[in-house]
Design a protein around this motif. Structure first.
Motif, PDB file in Angstrom:
ATOM      1  N   ARG A  41       1.297   4.784 -31.570  1.00 49.24           N
ATOM      2  CA  ARG A  41       2.296   3.919 -32.209  1.00 49.24           C
ATOM      3  C   ARG A  41       2.697   2.799 -31.260  1.00 49.24           C
ATOM      4  N   PRO A  42       2.907   1.603 -31.796  1.00 46.35           N
ATOM      5  CA  PRO A  42       3.363   0.509 -30.932  1.00 46.35           C
ATOM      6  C   PRO A  42       4.808   0.726 -30.494  1.00 46.35           C
ATOM      7  N   LEU A  43       5.161   0.101 -29.397  1.00 47.10           N
ATOM      8  CA  LEU A  43       6.552   0.131 -28.945  1.00 47.10           C
ATOM      9  C   LEU A  43       7.415  -0.711 -29.869  1.00 47.10           C
ATOM     10  N   GLY A  44       6.809  -1.715 -30.488  1.00 52.83           N
ATOM     11  CA  GLY A  44       7.539  -2.553 -31.424  1.00 52.83           C
ATOM     12  C   GLY A  44       6.671  -3.685 -31.934  1.00 52.83           C
ATOM     13  N   MET A  45       7.078  -4.213 -33.070  1.00 52.46           N
ATOM     14  CA  MET A  45       6.432  -5.379 -33.667  1.00 52.46           C
ATOM     15  C   MET A  45       7.541  -6.306 -34.142  1.00 52.46           C
ATOM     16  N   TYR A  46       7.379  -7.603 -33.848  1.00 53.12           N
ATOM     17  CA  TYR A  46       8.438  -8.570 -34.112  1.00 53.12           C
ATOM     18  C   TYR A  46       7.840  -9.888 -34.582  1.00 53.12           C
ATOM     19  N   THR A  47       8.615 -10.643 -35.336  1.00 56.44           N
ATOM     20  CA  THR A  47       8.234 -12.011 -35.674  1.00 56.44           C
ATOM     21  C   THR A  47       9.246 -12.952 -35.042  1.00 56.44           C
ATOM     22  N   SER A  48       8.800 -14.150 -34.746  1.00 53.62           N
ATOM     23  CA  SER A  48       9.675 -15.124 -34.089  1.00 53.62           C
ATOM     24  C   SER A  48      10.677 -15.697 -35.082  1.00 53.62           C
ATOM     25  N   ALA A  49      11.878 -15.970 -34.580  1.00 58.95           N
ATOM     26  CA  ALA A  49      12.932 -16.561 -35.404  1.00 58.95           C
ATOM     27  C   ALA A  49      13.465 -17.852 -34.793  1.00 58.95           C
ATOM     28  N   VAL A  50      13.353 -17.977 -33.470  1.00 65.38           N
ATOM     29  CA  VAL A  50      13.805 -19.155 -32.745  1.00 65.38           C
ATOM     30  C   VAL A  50      12.730 -19.480 -31.719  1.00 65.38           C
ATOM     31  N   GLY A  51      12.548 -20.757 -31.429  1.00 67.87           N
ATOM     32  CA  GLY A  51      11.486 -21.153 -30.498  1.00 67.87           C
ATOM     33  C   GLY A  51      10.198 -21.364 -31.270  1.00 67.87           C
ATOM     34  N   PRO A  52       9.050 -21.095 -30.649  1.00 71.46           N
ATOM     35  CA  PRO A  52       7.792 -21.247 -31.387  1.00 71.46           C
ATOM     36  C   PRO A  52       7.794 -20.316 -32.606  1.00 71.46           C
ATOM     37  N   LEU A  53       7.571 -20.894 -33.764  1.00 70.19           N
ATOM     38  CA  LEU A  53       7.625 -20.122 -35.004  1.00 70.19           C
ATOM     39  C   LEU A  53       6.232 -19.677 -35.428  1.00 70.19           C
ATOM     40  N   ASN A  54       6.185 -18.923 -36.507  1.00 72.76           N
ATOM     41  CA  ASN A  54       4.930 -18.418 -37.063  1.00 72.76           C
ATOM     42  C   ASN A  54       4.196 -17.528 -36.079  1.00 72.76           C
ATOM     43  N   GLN A  55       4.969 -16.750 -35.312  1.00 73.25           N
ATOM     44  CA  GLN A  55       4.364 -15.841 -34.355  1.00 73.25           C
ATOM     45  C   GLN A  55       4.757 -14.405 -34.657  1.00 73.25           C
TER      46      GLN A  55
END
Length: 109
Positions: A41-55
């Motif tokens: 299992r991954p430690l976590g998965m996240y999407t960007s909200a501030v700064g470089p987007l679409n990550q």
């Protein structure tokens, strides 16, 4: 899931504009079953909200570099892995991988 992993594989993928939902669907259906089988299992998965987007960022923990290399080599040989690579290739515009090491701070023990 090893939140105390000494080695963390931090991966950042930049996804085409307005394609994040499609990428997440492809990743969840095709990559995650293979990743879970070999990497755990991954430690976590996240999407960007501030700064470089679409990550999208995901983190995977490993006890050492040898285990990181062994598990990825096994994953790469899995017959189901190419389906994810094919289905996601047009969605990813950039990828950055970092291996980071835990710092043992006395104040965090």
């Amino acid at each position: 899931m090893n939140f105390d992993a000494p080695i963390v594989d931090l991966r950042t993928y930049t996804i085409q504009l307005r394609k994040m939902a499609e990428f997440i669907d492809v990743f969840d259906r095709l990559a995650m079953p293979v990743q879970l089988k070999y990497l755990g299992r991954p430690l976590g998965m996240y999407t960007s909200a501030v700064g470089p987007l679409n990550q999208i960022v995901h983190l995977w923990g490993f006890p050492d570099m040898g285990e990181f290399e062994r598990r990825h080599a096994e994953r790469d040989k899995d017959p189901d892995w190419p389906a994810y690579l094919t289905a996601s290739g047009h969605l990813i515009t950039a990828q950055e991988n970092r291996l980071i090491r835990r710092v043992d701070l006395p104040s965090l023990r």
